[in-house]
Design a protein around this motif. Structure first.
Motif, PDB file in Angstrom:
ATOM      1  N   UNK A 132      39.791   0.544  10.433  1.00  0.00           N
ATOM      2  CA  UNK A 132      39.074  -0.533  11.104  1.00  0.00           C
ATOM      3  C   UNK A 132      39.295  -1.893  10.458  1.00  0.00           C
ATOM      4  N   UNK A 133      40.135  -1.946   9.422  1.00  0.00           N
ATOM      5  CA  UNK A 133      40.428  -3.232   8.775  1.00  0.00           C
ATOM      6  C   UNK A 133      41.712  -3.811   9.361  1.00  0.00           C
ATOM      7  N   UNK A 134      41.955  -5.064   9.067  1.00  0.00           N
ATOM      8  CA  UNK A 134      43.161  -5.708   9.580  1.00  0.00           C
ATOM      9  C   UNK A 134      44.408  -5.124   8.926  1.00  0.00           C
ATOM     10  N   UNK A 135      45.475  -4.989   9.700  1.00  0.00           N
ATOM     11  CA  UNK A 135      46.741  -4.506   9.144  1.00  0.00           C
ATOM     12  C   UNK A 135      47.763  -5.631   9.020  1.00  0.00           C
ATOM     13  N   UNK A 136      47.325  -6.871   9.274  1.00  0.00           N
ATOM     14  CA  UNK A 136      48.254  -7.996   9.148  1.00  0.00           C
ATOM     15  C   UNK A 136      47.807  -8.921   8.017  1.00  0.00           C
ATOM     16  N   UNK A 137      48.761  -9.653   7.460  1.00  0.00           N
ATOM     17  CA  UNK A 137      48.431 -10.596   6.391  1.00  0.00           C
ATOM     18  C   UNK A 137      47.992 -11.938   6.954  1.00  0.00           C
ATOM     19  N   UNK A 138      48.497 -12.264   8.132  1.00  0.00           N
ATOM     20  CA  UNK A 138      48.170 -13.565   8.729  1.00  0.00           C
ATOM     21  C   UNK A 138      48.499 -13.520  10.216  1.00  0.00           C
ATOM     22  N   UNK A 139      47.679 -14.225  11.006  1.00  0.00           N
ATOM     23  CA  UNK A 139      47.974 -14.371  12.432  1.00  0.00           C
ATOM     24  C   UNK A 139      48.311 -15.838  12.681  1.00  0.00           C
ATOM     25  N   UNK A 140      49.433 -16.088  13.336  1.00  0.00           N
ATOM     26  CA  UNK A 140      49.816 -17.455  13.685  1.00  0.00           C
ATOM     27  C   UNK A 140      49.552 -17.673  15.172  1.00  0.00           C
ATOM     28  N   UNK A 141      48.721 -18.661  15.481  1.00  0.00           N
ATOM     29  CA  UNK A 141      48.442 -18.989  16.871  1.00  0.00           C
ATOM     30  C   UNK A 141      49.427 -20.047  17.340  1.00  0.00           C
ATOM     31  N   UNK A 142      50.285 -19.663  18.265  1.00  0.00           N
ATOM     32  CA  UNK A 142      51.295 -20.587  18.798  1.00  0.00           C
ATOM     33  C   UNK A 142      51.146 -20.665  20.312  1.00  0.00           C
ATOM     34  N   UNK A 143      49.910 -20.534  20.786  1.00  0.00           N
ATOM     35  CA  UNK A 143      49.626 -20.587  22.215  1.00  0.00           C
ATOM     36  C   UNK A 143      49.354 -22.039  22.621  1.00  0.00           C
ATOM     37  N   UNK A 144      49.233 -22.265  23.920  1.00  0.00           N
ATOM     38  CA  UNK A 144      49.091 -23.641  24.388  1.00  0.00           C
ATOM     39  C   UNK A 144      47.814 -23.860  25.185  1.00  0.00           C
ATOM     40  N   UNK A 145      46.835 -22.973  24.994  1.00  0.00           N
ATOM     41  CA  UNK A 145      45.597 -23.164  25.767  1.00  0.00           C
ATOM     42  C   UNK A 145      44.375 -22.716  24.965  1.00  0.00           C
ATOM     43  N   UNK A 146      43.226 -23.250  25.409  1.00  0.00           N
ATOM     44  CA  UNK A 146      41.949 -23.071  24.725  1.00  0.00           C
ATOM     45  C   UNK A 146      41.469 -21.620  24.723  1.00  0.00           C
ATOM     46  N   UNK A 147      41.562 -20.945  25.888  1.00  0.00           N
ATOM     47  CA  UNK A 147      41.052 -19.566  26.003  1.00  0.00           C
ATOM     48  C   UNK A 147      41.769 -18.645  25.020  1.00  0.00           C
ATOM     49  N   UNK A 148      43.079 -18.774  24.934  1.00  0.00           N
ATOM     50  CA  UNK A 148      43.844 -17.895  24.037  1.00  0.00           C
ATOM     51  C   UNK A 148      43.441 -18.158  22.582  1.00  0.00           C
ATOM     52  N   UNK A 149      43.219 -19.435  22.232  1.00  0.00           N
ATOM     53  CA  UNK A 149      42.805 -19.753  20.856  1.00  0.00           C
ATOM     54  C   UNK A 149      41.419 -19.174  20.567  1.00  0.00           C
ATOM     55  N   UNK A 150      40.519 -19.254  21.564  1.00  0.00           N
ATOM     56  CA  UNK A 150      39.174 -18.700  21.376  1.00  0.00           C
ATOM     57  C   UNK A 150      39.232 -17.179  21.221  1.00  0.00           C
ATOM     58  N   UNK A 151      40.183 -16.542  21.891  1.00  0.00           N
ATOM     59  CA  UNK A 151      40.359 -15.088  21.769  1.00  0.00           C
ATOM     60  C   UNK A 151      40.834 -14.721  20.365  1.00  0.00           C
TER      61      UNK A 151
END
Ligand code: ATP
Ligand code: ZN
Length: 290
Positions: A132-151
């Motif tokens: 149940x813990x994260x398996x990534x070291x970092x998430x990079x948000x490279x999206x172009x809209x507000x909803x995706x960033x909020x997700x």
């Protein structure tokens, strides 16, 4: 005969030797650690595709790629994709190119919309391990809209996962990167994203019916700033900049720290802020005693 500088002992054909030179020169302690790192790149467009290529060339261990869109000829004013890839999904086209550049990188592609109910669950599941813990070291948000960033913000608050947000303005001449550490820095819901006190016009919201401008230069620079700070974060050298803006018209690079908002609209955020404060206070008390 080859000139002396071209002799085998000077020019090493191993692609990693120039990266390992960072270690010999004392910039990075143990560069090889990059092989154990996993990065999720959400949005494989003008910024995300270039960031993914940079990480691939740096020898990252694993890359998770997310996008629902297809490559179009209209994307050719950006870097990375090629005309013959038009019609392929961006994730599929990116996986193909990246595997060709560096087959040592494990690539997972997720062709999906992260903002739908199922998309949210699938996105969260893909970055979560069996405990149940994260398996990534970092998430990079490279999206172009507000909803995706909020997700992304929601998933990262739930997993207490650090992520980096990036954006390029609608007029293509400015952009920013921002590090979000749940509880420690402002989250994406803490401050209205359009009112960032940087003195530069930061309209990163995609407006319906508006044909946004885009430049490969600005997108390439933002991708470079994003991955440079990613490397510093992963390999623990230099200083990771919490917020870095870029205004190309004047070559202005504002930096700042955005404090978390105790009245954040996401109820998870103030809880994590309290936990961070408690941890911080106990560490301070410990340091004062010794
Ligand atoms: P343009 O809108 O100018 O034609 P674009 O849609 O390719 O370009 P970019 O800014 O280059 O936009 O890249 C953003 C990327 O993020 C796009 O590839 C887009 O498909 C992806 N993206 C945006 N929202 C989501 C989402 N909810 N789920 C998955 N991918 C997303
Ligand atoms: Zn918040």
């Amino acid at each position: 005969t080859r000139p002396k500088e071209m002799s085998a002992e000077v020019v090493d054909s191993n692609p990693y030797s120039r990266l390992m030179a960072l270690q010999r020169m004392g910039i990075v302690k143990d560069y090889q650690r990059i092989r154990d790192k996993t990065i999720a790149v959400v949005g494989v467009g003008g910024v995300g595709s270039v960031a993914a290529e940079m990480l691939t060339r740096c020898g990252i261990g694993r890359l998770l790629l997310y996008d629902y869109d297809k490559v179009e000829l209209a994307n050719m004013n950006r870097l990375f994709f090629r005309p013959e890839q038009a019609g392929m999904t961006k994730t599929e086209a990116a996986a193909q190119t990246l595997a060709g550049i560096n087959p040592d990188v494990a690539i997972e592609s997720y062709t999906m919309n992260i903002t739908t109910l199922q998309g949210f669950d699938a996105f969260k599941a893909s970055v979560t391990n069996a405990d149940g813990a994260s398996r990534v070291d970092l998430i990079l948000s490279c999206v172009d809209n507000y909803e995706a960033r909020m997700t992304i913000n929601q998933v990262c608050l739930e997993l207490e996962q650090t992520w980096m947000e990036s954006g390029v303005s609608e007029d293509a001449v400015s952009g920013h990167i921002q590090v979000v550490i749940p509880g420690e820095t402002a989250c994406f819901a803490c401050v209205p994203p359009l009112v960032v006190a940087s003195g530069i016009d930061e309209r990163t919201l995609k407006r319906e019916g508006v044909c946004a401008a885009s430049l490969p230069t600005t997108m390439g620079i933002i991708a470079g700033l994003l991955v440079q700070n990613t490397l510093k974060f992963l390999l623990d050298f230099g200083q990771v900049t919490r917020y870095l803006g870029y205004s190309s018209l004047t070559d202005f690079f504002p930096t700042m720290d955005i404090k978390p908002n105790p009245g954040c609209s996401n109820p998870l955020c103030p809880k994590l802020q309290a936990a961070y404060q408690q941890q911080y206070n106990s560490e301070e008390a410990l340091a004062a005693r010794s």
